[in-house]
Design a protein around this motif. Structure first.
Motif, PDB file in Angstrom:
ATOM      1  N   SER A  28       0.801  -1.222   0.000  1.00 20.95           N
ATOM      2  CA  SER A  28       0.000   0.000   0.000  1.00 20.95           C
ATOM      3  C   SER A  28       0.839   1.281   0.000  1.00 20.95           C
ATOM      4  O   SER A  28       0.301   2.367  -0.016  1.00 20.95           O
ATOM      5  N   SER A  29       2.158   1.170   0.029  1.00 20.37           N
ATOM      6  CA  SER A  29       3.001   2.360  -0.001  1.00 20.37           C
ATOM      7  C   SER A  29       4.076   2.215  -1.073  1.00 20.37           C
ATOM      8  O   SER A  29       4.545   1.115  -1.347  1.00 20.37           O
ATOM      9  N   PRO A  30       4.456   3.348  -1.670  1.00 19.63           N
ATOM     10  CA  PRO A  30       5.500   3.266  -2.695  1.00 19.63           C
ATOM     11  C   PRO A  30       6.845   2.938  -2.060  1.00 19.63           C
ATOM     12  O   PRO A  30       7.056   3.220  -0.872  1.00 19.63           O
ATOM     13  N   PRO A  31       7.742   2.366  -2.827  1.00 18.21           N
ATOM     14  CA  PRO A  31       9.072   2.072  -2.268  1.00 18.21           C
ATOM     15  C   PRO A  31       9.820   3.370  -1.949  1.00 18.21           C
ATOM     16  O   PRO A  31       9.531   4.417  -2.514  1.00 18.21           O
ATOM     17  N   LEU A  32      10.737   3.289  -1.057  1.00 16.53           N
ATOM     18  CA  LEU A  32      11.557   4.424  -0.658  1.00 16.53           C
ATOM     19  C   LEU A  32      12.358   4.918  -1.857  1.00 16.53           C
ATOM     20  O   LEU A  32      12.950   4.136  -2.593  1.00 16.53           O
ATOM     21  N   HIS A  33      12.351   6.222  -2.086  1.00 16.76           N
ATOM     22  CA  HIS A  33      13.118   6.803  -3.183  1.00 16.76           C
ATOM     23  C   HIS A  33      14.421   7.372  -2.640  1.00 16.76           C
ATOM     24  O   HIS A  33      14.412   8.182  -1.715  1.00 16.76           O
ATOM     25  N   VAL A  34      15.537   6.961  -3.194  1.00 18.88           N
ATOM     26  CA  VAL A  34      16.834   7.499  -2.829  1.00 18.88           C
ATOM     27  C   VAL A  34      17.207   8.532  -3.887  1.00 18.88           C
ATOM     28  O   VAL A  34      17.295   8.217  -5.074  1.00 18.88           O
ATOM     29  N   ALA A  71      18.807  15.798  -5.638  1.00 23.91           N
ATOM     30  CA  ALA A  71      18.941  16.468  -4.344  1.00 23.91           C
ATOM     31  C   ALA A  71      19.308  17.938  -4.535  1.00 23.91           C
ATOM     32  O   ALA A  71      18.760  18.816  -3.862  1.00 23.91           O
ATOM     33  N   ILE A  72      20.214  18.208  -5.468  1.00 21.60           N
ATOM     34  CA  ILE A  72      20.600  19.593  -5.736  1.00 21.60           C
ATOM     35  C   ILE A  72      19.398  20.372  -6.252  1.00 21.60           C
ATOM     36  O   ILE A  72      19.126  21.489  -5.801  1.00 21.60           O
ATOM     37  N   GLU A  73      18.652  19.794  -7.180  1.00 18.19           N
ATOM     38  CA  GLU A  73      17.475  20.478  -7.712  1.00 18.19           C
ATOM     39  C   GLU A  73      16.432  20.719  -6.625  1.00 18.19           C
ATOM     40  O   GLU A  73      15.838  21.792  -6.545  1.00 18.19           O
ATOM     41  N   CYS A  74      16.229  19.745  -5.774  1.00 18.28           N
ATOM     42  CA  CYS A  74      15.233  19.857  -4.707  1.00 18.28           C
ATOM     43  C   CYS A  74      15.564  20.999  -3.747  1.00 18.28           C
ATOM     44  O   CYS A  74      14.675  21.689  -3.268  1.00 18.28           O
ATOM     45  N   LEU A  75      16.841  21.205  -3.455  1.00 24.64           N
ATOM     46  CA  LEU A  75      17.256  22.194  -2.462  1.00 24.64           C
ATOM     47  C   LEU A  75      17.828  23.475  -3.073  1.00 24.64           C
ATOM     48  O   LEU A  75      18.236  24.376  -2.350  1.00 24.64           O
ATOM     49  N   SER A  76      17.857  23.569  -4.397  1.00 23.31           N
ATOM     50  CA  SER A  76      18.441  24.724  -5.074  1.00 23.31           C
ATOM     51  C   SER A  76      17.545  25.953  -4.968  1.00 23.31           C
ATOM     52  O   SER A  76      16.375  25.917  -5.349  1.00 23.31           O
ATOM     53  N   GLY A  92      25.802  12.743   5.690  1.00 28.45           N
ATOM     54  CA  GLY A  92      25.130  11.976   4.635  1.00 28.45           C
ATOM     55  C   GLY A  92      24.539  12.872   3.564  1.00 28.45           C
ATOM     56  O   GLY A  92      24.674  12.600   2.360  1.00 28.45           O
ATOM     57  N   LEU A  93      23.889  13.965   3.961  1.00 27.67           N
ATOM     58  CA  LEU A  93      23.324  14.904   2.997  1.00 27.67           C
ATOM     59  C   LEU A  93      24.435  15.552   2.181  1.00 27.67           C
ATOM     60  O   LEU A  93      24.328  15.685   0.961  1.00 27.67           O
ATOM     61  N   ALA A  94      25.515  15.947   2.842  1.00 27.99           N
ATOM     62  CA  ALA A  94      26.658  16.537   2.131  1.00 27.99           C
ATOM     63  C   ALA A  94      27.228  15.547   1.123  1.00 27.99           C
ATOM     64  O   ALA A  94      27.545  15.924  -0.014  1.00 27.99           O
ATOM     65  N   ASP A  95      27.350  14.291   1.505  1.00 25.96           N
ATOM     66  CA  ASP A  95      27.858  13.268   0.583  1.00 25.96           C
ATOM     67  C   ASP A  95      26.990  13.166  -0.666  1.00 25.96           C
ATOM     68  O   ASP A  95      27.492  13.060  -1.778  1.00 25.96           O
ATOM     69  N   VAL A  96      25.670  13.215  -0.484  1.00 29.32           N
ATOM     70  CA  VAL A  96      24.761  13.155  -1.634  1.00 29.32           C
ATOM     71  C   VAL A  96      24.926  14.401  -2.496  1.00 29.32           C
ATOM     72  O   VAL A  96      25.099  14.310  -3.719  1.00 29.32           O
ATOM     73  N   LEU A  97      24.890  15.585  -1.878  1.00 28.78           N
ATOM     74  CA  LEU A  97      24.975  16.834  -2.640  1.00 28.78           C
ATOM     75  C   LEU A  97      26.311  16.999  -3.357  1.00 28.78           C
ATOM     76  O   LEU A  97      26.368  17.552  -4.459  1.00 28.78           O
TER      77      LEU A  97
END
Length: 118
Positions: A6-12, A18-23, A47-52
């Protein structure tokens, strides 16, 4: 709920997502993310810095000294990228407040008062 029918899978998020989301530019807003707190939030920040910054890592940081060094390095790299390209997300961990505020005690002197500039 975790990945049931009943729920979508987790999106990584990818680095680009991530840059677009927070830009600030992409969102048309003055977006800033300020993360502050204990070792759990420092891990979140790293972790967030590693992704960005596009530097995936499976390295577990168990040592406090190494964790603080990693936070400072990540802070510097993120600030530099944002300075050189204002469309890059403005994500910060205000280290100047950490030792003043960490574990700040009695309810008569709460974090929100003692560290209001953080």
């Amino acid at each position: 709920r975790y990945n049931d029918s009943s729920s979508p899978p987790l999106h990584v998020f990818s680095t680009a997502e991530a840059i677009e989301c927070l830009s600030p530019t992409a969102q048309g807003l003055n977006v800033s993310v300020v993360i502050s707190g204990d070792s759990y939030t420092r891990q979140l920040f790293v972790g967030l810095a590693d992704v960005l910054l596009g530097r995936p890592s499976n390295e577990e940081i168990r040592n406090q000294t190494f964790r603080l060094e990693t936070v400072e390095q990540s802070n510097d790299e993120l600030a530099s990228r944002h300075r050189n390209d204002p469309s890059f997300p403005n994500v910060q961990f205000p280290t100047e407040c950490f030792w003043i505020c960490y574990g700040s005690g009695p309810p008569t002197n709460p974090f929100s008062v003692k560290c209001s500039r953080c």
